[in-house]
Design a protein around this motif. Structure first.
Motif, PDB file in Angstrom:
ATOM      1  N   ARG A  83       0.846  -1.193   0.000  1.00 37.19           N
ATOM      2  CA  ARG A  83       0.000   0.000   0.000  1.00 37.19           C
ATOM      3  C   ARG A  83       0.878   1.238   0.000  1.00 37.19           C
ATOM      4  O   ARG A  83       1.927   1.255   0.642  1.00 37.19           O
ATOM      5  CB  ARG A  83      -0.894   0.025   1.238  1.00 37.19           C
ATOM      6  CG  ARG A  83      -1.900  -1.119   1.263  1.00 37.19           C
ATOM      7  CD  ARG A  83      -2.603  -1.232   2.577  1.00 37.19           C
ATOM      8  NE  ARG A  83      -3.515  -0.101   2.741  1.00 37.19           N
ATOM      9  CZ  ARG A  83      -4.390  -0.014   3.727  1.00 37.19           C
ATOM     10  NH1 ARG A  83      -4.464  -0.962   4.644  1.00 37.19           N
ATOM     11  NH2 ARG A  83      -5.177   1.027   3.822  1.00 37.19           N
ATOM     12  N   CYS A  85       1.266   5.094   1.235  1.00 35.98           N
ATOM     13  CA  CYS A  85       0.738   5.848   2.376  1.00 35.98           C
ATOM     14  C   CYS A  85       1.182   7.304   2.314  1.00 35.98           C
ATOM     15  O   CYS A  85       2.324   7.604   1.976  1.00 35.98           O
ATOM     16  CB  CYS A  85       1.219   5.222   3.677  1.00 35.98           C
ATOM     17  SG  CYS A  85       0.859   3.448   3.802  1.00 35.98           S
ATOM     18  N   LYS A  86       0.280   8.182   2.680  1.00 35.59           N
ATOM     19  CA  LYS A  86       0.587   9.611   2.658  1.00 35.59           C
ATOM     20  C   LYS A  86       1.415  10.035   3.869  1.00 35.59           C
ATOM     21  O   LYS A  86       2.099  11.043   3.813  1.00 35.59           O
ATOM     22  CB  LYS A  86      -0.694  10.426   2.557  1.00 35.59           C
ATOM     23  CG  LYS A  86      -1.361  10.234   1.205  1.00 35.59           C
ATOM     24  CD  LYS A  86      -2.540  11.132   1.010  1.00 35.59           C
ATOM     25  CE  LYS A  86      -3.100  10.927  -0.389  1.00 35.59           C
ATOM     26  NZ  LYS A  86      -4.242  11.782  -0.656  1.00 35.59           N
ATOM     27  N   ASN A  87       1.369   9.272   4.943  1.00 29.85           N
ATOM     28  CA  ASN A  87       2.165   9.597   6.129  1.00 29.85           C
ATOM     29  C   ASN A  87       3.408   8.717   6.178  1.00 29.85           C
ATOM     30  O   ASN A  87       3.377   7.560   5.775  1.00 29.85           O
ATOM     31  CB  ASN A  87       1.337   9.407   7.401  1.00 29.85           C
ATOM     32  CG  ASN A  87       0.142  10.347   7.456  1.00 29.85           C
ATOM     33  OD1 ASN A  87       0.124  11.372   6.798  1.00 29.85           O
ATOM     34  ND2 ASN A  87      -0.850   9.988   8.242  1.00 29.85           N
ATOM     35  N   THR A  91       0.647   5.250   7.744  1.00 30.47           N
ATOM     36  CA  THR A  91      -0.787   5.454   7.933  1.00 30.47           C
ATOM     37  C   THR A  91      -1.324   6.325   6.805  1.00 30.47           C
ATOM     38  O   THR A  91      -0.562   6.882   6.025  1.00 30.47           O
ATOM     39  CB  THR A  91      -1.095   6.096   9.301  1.00 30.47           C
ATOM     40  OG1 THR A  91      -0.421   7.366   9.371  1.00 30.47           O
ATOM     41  CG2 THR A  91      -0.625   5.203  10.443  1.00 30.47           C
ATOM     42  N   ASN A  92      -2.656   6.427   6.741  1.00 31.06           N
ATOM     43  CA  ASN A  92      -3.345   7.171   5.687  1.00 31.06           C
ATOM     44  C   ASN A  92      -2.983   6.581   4.322  1.00 31.06           C
ATOM     45  O   ASN A  92      -2.475   7.271   3.435  1.00 31.06           O
ATOM     46  CB  ASN A  92      -3.019   8.665   5.763  1.00 31.06           C
ATOM     47  CG  ASN A  92      -3.957   9.501   4.922  1.00 31.06           C
ATOM     48  OD1 ASN A  92      -4.989   9.026   4.460  1.00 31.06           O
ATOM     49  ND2 ASN A  92      -3.596  10.755   4.716  1.00 31.06           N
ATOM     50  N   CYS A  93      -3.251   5.288   4.194  1.00 37.02           N
ATOM     51  CA  CYS A  93      -2.834   4.519   3.022  1.00 37.02           C
ATOM     52  C   CYS A  93      -3.974   4.327   2.027  1.00 37.02           C
ATOM     53  O   CYS A  93      -5.144   4.335   2.394  1.00 37.02           O
ATOM     54  CB  CYS A  93      -2.337   3.136   3.451  1.00 37.02           C
ATOM     55  SG  CYS A  93      -0.975   3.200   4.631  1.00 37.02           S
TER      56      CYS A  93
END
Length: 118
Positions: A83, A85-87, A91-93
């Motif tokens: 995945r 992820c933006k973080n 997280t925020n994937c």
């Protein structure tokens, strides 16, 4: 890749594709990506079978100074997924990339990728 809704808003929506060479199994090397790895290519192509980055271990892999389009290919085995992820802490994937598939992604807003077992 971005998709535009009827209202005109932009959505981050990479498309996933299956690798199509029937002579190569997910257990072998494909386009320079060894079995068990997730590979990132330096543009939205196979780059002549030369990945820019190869990831093997489960967990979060931080990205540094990555911009523009990239092809991400999941050549992991046993149902393991990838995945974006933006973080940077994984997280925020986005959605899971299943084994033996790839997608072309605008990597600019992505700060890490995460490899997970099945």
């Amino acid at each position: 890749m971005f998709a535009t809704t009827a209202a005109g808003a932009l959505l981050w929506a990479p498309s996933a594709h299956a690798a199509t060479d029937s002579s190569v199994s997910a257990q072998g090397t494909y386009e320079g990506c060894p079995s068990g790895y997730v590979c990132m290519y330096p543009n939205a192509s196979w780059n002549g079978g030369v990945p820019e980055h190869k990831y093997y271990t489960y967990g979060v892999h931080k990205l540094y100074n990555e911009y523009g389009s990239r092809r991400i290919f999941n050549n992991q085995t046993g149902g393991a997924t990838e995945r974006e992820c933006k973080n940077s802490d994984g997280t925020n994937c986005g959605s899971k990339l299943l084994p033996w598939t790839y997608r072309d992604v605008d990597i600019t807003p992505i700060n890490s990728i995460r490899l997970d077992p099945s």
